[in-house]
Design a protein around this motif. Sequence first.
Motif, mmCIF file in Angstrom:
data_model
loop_
_atom_site.group_PDB
_atom_site.id
_atom_site.type_symbol
_atom_site.label_atom_id
_atom_site.label_comp_id
_atom_site.label_asym_id
_atom_site.label_seq_id
_atom_site.Cartn_x
_atom_site.Cartn_y
_atom_site.Cartn_z
ATOM 1 N N ASP A 1 -23.236 65.086 31.902
ATOM 2 C CA ASP A 1 -22.329 63.932 31.806
ATOM 3 C C ASP A 1 -20.936 64.412 31.438
ATOM 4 O O ASP A 1 -20.772 65.347 30.641
ATOM 5 N N LEU A 2 -19.936 63.774 32.043
ATOM 6 C CA LEU A 2 -18.532 64.068 31.748
ATOM 7 C C LEU A 2 -17.910 62.866 31.059
ATOM 8 O O LEU A 2 -17.978 61.742 31.570
ATOM 9 N N TRP A 3 -17.302 63.112 29.899
ATOM 10 C CA TRP A 3 -16.646 62.052 29.149
ATOM 11 C C TRP A 3 -15.149 62.335 29.157
ATOM 12 O O TRP A 3 -14.683 63.368 28.675
ATOM 13 N N GLU A 4 -14.396 61.405 29.737
ATOM 14 C CA GLU A 4 -12.952 61.606 29.907
ATOM 15 C C GLU A 4 -12.195 61.274 28.629
ATOM 16 O O GLU A 4 -12.471 60.269 27.965
ATOM 17 N N SER A 5 -11.212 62.125 28.306
ATOM 18 C CA SER A 5 -10.365 61.873 27.149
ATOM 19 C C SER A 5 -9.508 60.634 27.412
ATOM 20 O O SER A 5 -8.966 60.467 28.510
ATOM 21 N N PRO A 6 -9.343 59.767 26.419
ATOM 22 C CA PRO A 6 -8.578 58.537 26.644
ATOM 23 C C PRO A 6 -7.063 58.721 26.615
ATOM 24 O O PRO A 6 -6.330 57.757 26.836
ATOM 25 N N ASP A 7 -6.572 59.941 26.364
ATOM 26 C CA ASP A 7 -5.128 60.135 26.198
ATOM 27 C C ASP A 7 -4.405 60.468 27.494
ATOM 28 O O ASP A 7 -3.206 60.740 27.485
ATOM 29 N N GLY A 8 -5.121 60.486 28.639
ATOM 30 C CA GLY A 8 -4.482 60.786 29.911
ATOM 31 C C GLY A 8 -4.210 62.253 30.146
ATOM 32 O O GLY A 8 -3.494 62.611 31.093
ATOM 33 N N SER A 9 -4.758 63.131 29.311
ATOM 34 C CA SER A 9 -4.522 64.572 29.449
ATOM 35 C C SER A 9 -5.309 65.197 30.592
ATOM 36 O O SER A 9 -5.052 66.337 30.974
ATOM 37 N N GLY A 10 -6.279 64.470 31.120
ATOM 38 C CA GLY A 10 -7.128 65.036 32.167
ATOM 39 C C GLY A 10 -8.266 65.877 31.642
ATOM 40 O O GLY A 10 -9.000 66.482 32.414
ATOM 41 N N GLN A 11 -8.428 65.921 30.313
ATOM 42 C CA GLN A 11 -9.508 66.702 29.727
ATOM 43 C C GLN A 11 -10.813 65.910 29.748
ATOM 44 O O GLN A 11 -10.823 64.686 29.620
ATOM 45 N N HIS A 12 -11.915 66.643 29.951
ATOM 46 C CA HIS A 12 -13.238 66.045 29.959
ATOM 47 C C HIS A 12 -14.166 66.851 29.047
ATOM 48 O O HIS A 12 -14.048 68.080 28.965
ATOM 49 N N LEU A 13 -15.057 66.143 28.412
ATOM 50 C CA LEU A 13 -16.127 66.788 27.653
ATOM 51 C C LEU A 13 -17.368 66.784 28.538
ATOM 52 O O LEU A 13 -17.873 65.728 28.918
ATOM 53 N N MET A 14 -17.840 67.961 28.891
ATOM 54 C CA MET A 14 -19.022 68.115 29.737
ATOM 55 C C MET A 14 -20.208 68.471 28.840
ATOM 56 O O MET A 14 -20.180 69.476 28.140
ATOM 57 N N VAL A 15 -21.224 67.617 28.852
ATOM 58 C CA VAL A 15 -22.373 67.776 27.976
ATOM 59 C C VAL A 15 -23.650 67.871 28.809
ATOM 60 O O VAL A 15 -23.851 67.086 29.743
ATOM 61 N N LEU A 16 -24.499 68.846 28.472
ATOM 62 C CA LEU A 16 -25.764 69.071 29.182
ATOM 63 C C LEU A 16 -26.914 68.810 28.214
ATOM 64 O O LEU A 16 -27.008 69.457 27.168
ATOM 65 N N THR A 17 -27.780 67.858 28.558
ATOM 66 C CA THR A 17 -28.850 67.460 27.648
ATOM 67 C C THR A 17 -30.193 67.433 28.375
ATOM 68 O O THR A 17 -30.255 67.401 29.602
ATOM 69 N N ALA A 18 -31.269 67.424 27.568
ATOM 70 C CA ALA A 18 -32.635 67.322 28.091
ATOM 71 C C ALA A 18 -33.420 66.344 27.225
ATOM 72 O O ALA A 18 -33.131 66.169 26.035
ATOM 73 N N GLU A 19 -34.412 65.712 27.822
ATOM 74 C CA GLU A 19 -35.280 64.797 27.091
ATOM 75 C C GLU A 19 -36.093 65.580 26.059
ATOM 76 O O GLU A 19 -36.727 66.581 26.393
ATOM 77 N N PRO A 20 -36.076 65.162 24.786
ATOM 78 C CA PRO A 20 -36.870 65.869 23.764
ATOM 79 C C PRO A 20 -38.343 65.929 24.134
ATOM 80 O O PRO A 20 -38.913 64.980 24.665
ATOM 81 N N GLY A 21 -38.949 67.080 23.870
ATOM 82 C CA GLY A 21 -40.359 67.281 24.157
ATOM 83 C C GLY A 21 -40.654 67.816 25.539
ATOM 84 O O GLY A 21 -41.799 68.183 25.830
#
Length: 284
Positions: free
Chosen positions: A239-259
């Motif tokens: 998932d990519l979460w976009e920064s709200p400040d218009g900088s064009g930065q994104h937080l890219m997070v990689l997750t898995a279902e527990p278990g």
Amino acid sequence: MSTERELGDFLRARRGQLTPGEVGLPDPGTQRRVPGLRREEVAQLASISVDYLTRLEQGRVPASGSVLVTLARALRLDDDQRRYLYQLAGRPMVRRRRGVQRVRPAMRRLLDQLTRTPALVTGKRLDILAWNDAAAALFTDFSAYAPPRRNYVYLLFSDPAVRALHRDWEEAASTATAYLRMHAAAEPDDPALAVLVGELSVQHEEFRAWWAAHKVTGGVYGTKKYHHPAVGDLTLDCDLWESPDGSGQHLMVLTAEPGTPSWDALQALGSPAARTERTERQPA
């Protein structure tokens, strides 16, 4: 003599003064029939068609502002030559100050708090601005790369370990190329993008074909499939979460279902064996 013809003469003369090695191309070491770079090589570096470059050199078409940017980079023009190029083209030479991309403090805090979840902060062109230990364990030690090479698309194509990590490499690489295409439409005169696209076009046939196809996408989220040498197969939600400040930065997070097996593999990435394997994969 028309300025279009003079512009064409200048372009031909300049490419005749360069060698493949000076622009980052492989030099076969054989004698060339004509000195300098071929039209095909300049066209690839500038991300334009050979036909368009031919017409430019023949003085048959004017050069757009975005093409002047890429040609100046491809032909390694200094400040005086660049100014001359714009004068011949009859266009103002706009100097845009592009600030260094800096990670927002909130993004940095999020990375530090995600201890077992791989996460990256990407900027424009998918430059990798920051990462946590879990991301380095999954992908590679990003700090071992010079900042211009610390780019998600560049590593996908040019780093053998990162390329081999992706079980569906073609899907990942073509999607990343489409993301770059979207950025190119938003900032067509981005000189760093021109250099990146030129290098990848010359060095990788797949990139050249996908770039020419003009496919675009606004994000690289979805399901990612990896095969890590130390922990085996992982299927992760990206998932990519976009920064709200218009900088064009994104937080890219990689997750898995527990278990799940992928969850167990993520936990194992912090083990001593995984850290040893990560060190062995560092670029020379």
